[in-house]
Write a protein that holds these residues in place. Sequence first.
Motif, short mmCIF file in Angstrom:
data_model
loop_
_atom_site.label_atom_id
_atom_site.label_comp_id
_atom_site.label_asym_id
_atom_site.label_seq_id
_atom_site.Cartn_x
_atom_site.Cartn_y
_atom_site.Cartn_z
N MET A 199 12.48 -5.09 2.91
CA MET A 199 13.65 -5.62 3.59
C MET A 199 13.52 -7.13 3.81
SD MET A 199 15.28 -4.70 7.33
CE MET A 199 15.53 -2.96 6.96
N SER A 200 12.32 -7.57 4.18
CA SER A 200 12.08 -8.99 4.38
C SER A 200 12.27 -9.76 3.07
CB SER A 200 10.66 -9.21 4.92
OG SER A 200 10.40 -10.58 5.10
N ARG B 256 5.80 0.38 6.75
CA ARG B 256 5.41 -1.04 6.59
C ARG B 256 5.87 -1.58 5.24
NH1 ARG B 256 0.61 0.65 9.47
NH2 ARG B 256 -0.43 1.11 7.49
N THR B 257 5.77 -0.75 4.22
CA THR B 257 6.16 -1.18 2.88
C THR B 257 7.66 -1.44 2.79
OG1 THR B 257 4.31 -0.02 1.83
CG2 THR B 257 6.21 -0.49 0.45
N GLY C 252 15.79 -6.38 11.20
CA GLY C 252 16.48 -5.12 10.97
C GLY C 252 15.56 -3.92 11.14
N LYS C 253 16.15 -2.76 11.38
CA LYS C 253 15.38 -1.54 11.56
C LYS C 253 15.16 -0.85 10.21
CE LYS C 253 17.17 -0.66 16.22
NZ LYS C 253 17.93 0.28 17.07
N VAL C 254 14.00 -0.23 10.06
CA VAL C 254 13.65 0.46 8.82
C VAL C 254 14.11 1.91 8.88
CG1 VAL C 254 11.72 1.34 7.45
CG2 VAL C 254 11.69 -1.02 8.28
N LYS D 248 0.81 -1.23 0.00
CA LYS D 248 0.00 0.00 0.00
C LYS D 248 0.84 1.28 0.00
CE LYS D 248 -4.11 -1.95 2.23
NZ LYS D 248 -5.02 -1.87 3.40
N GLY D 249 2.03 1.21 0.56
CA GLY D 249 2.86 2.41 0.64
C GLY D 249 3.70 2.68 -0.59
#
Length: 280
Positions: A219-220, A213-214, A263-265, A169-170
């Motif tokens: 990253m995942s 979230r996107t 990991g951090k976004v 969505k993002g």
Amino acid sequence: MRIYIVEDDLSVINILEDIIETQGLGEICGDCGGEPANLSDVLRAKPDVVLVDFFMPVKDGVEFVKELRTVNTTIKCIMISQVSAKELISKAYSAGIDFFISKPINLIEVRSVLKNVEQQITNEHTLANIRRMFMNEIDHMPKGTKPESDDYGRKLKYILNRVGMSGEKGCPDIIKICEYLHENHIPVSNLSVSQMCEAVSDSPKNMEQRIRRTIAAGMSNIAHMGIEDFMNETYTLYSGTLFSFEDVKAEMDYLRGKRSSGGKVSIKKFIDGLMLEAER
């Protein structure tokens, strides 16, 4: 989604087949019937997913997956086990395992894992198709008309597609911010994330949440690519440009079960990297 089961316990095979069939999670294309794993039989069945037991006589699950990965890197491998020792879990992921299902078999976990795998397969197929279409279209353009700077938005979409983010969505929000910064010649470092969102949206906080979230989903996806194939072209190209490599490594360790969080976004890091890649 075609599923093959490699398991020495017939009762576990029966339970898994019953769950998969009654829940509509896929098509059982074969099982080893409680006998030692046979790679040739598995490959002949042409599965999308292999469920494989960790501990089996003659050849254990890790050995089997290593053998499978030498001839096929696209089949998704899910390990079935009661193993909780981190070193054994790490060994399984290093061999090429994509997910774990714990024993005793739990319907909710089986359904959740297989749904995740199905979505991952769908995303990969979509990404591959989009990439083929895009490259084919470029190849057939008259000389001198291939996309340059005037096709900035298209380049952004192409990169996001490669990372498997196009369905999030993002994604349109990210493109909108990049185009705004690009058109106005504003460096990413000049604005905070909230200021970027405020410049292009009436609901900046909601936009920021969607973008975060996107990027986490991206990253995942990158981490999964790295686990499956460390030399994957998309992984090597974007793991250190769109993301911090340290955060991608943390995400990979999280997926392997080696740490409790991923990991951090960093929204600014991602947008900066995305714009640099689109401007190449």
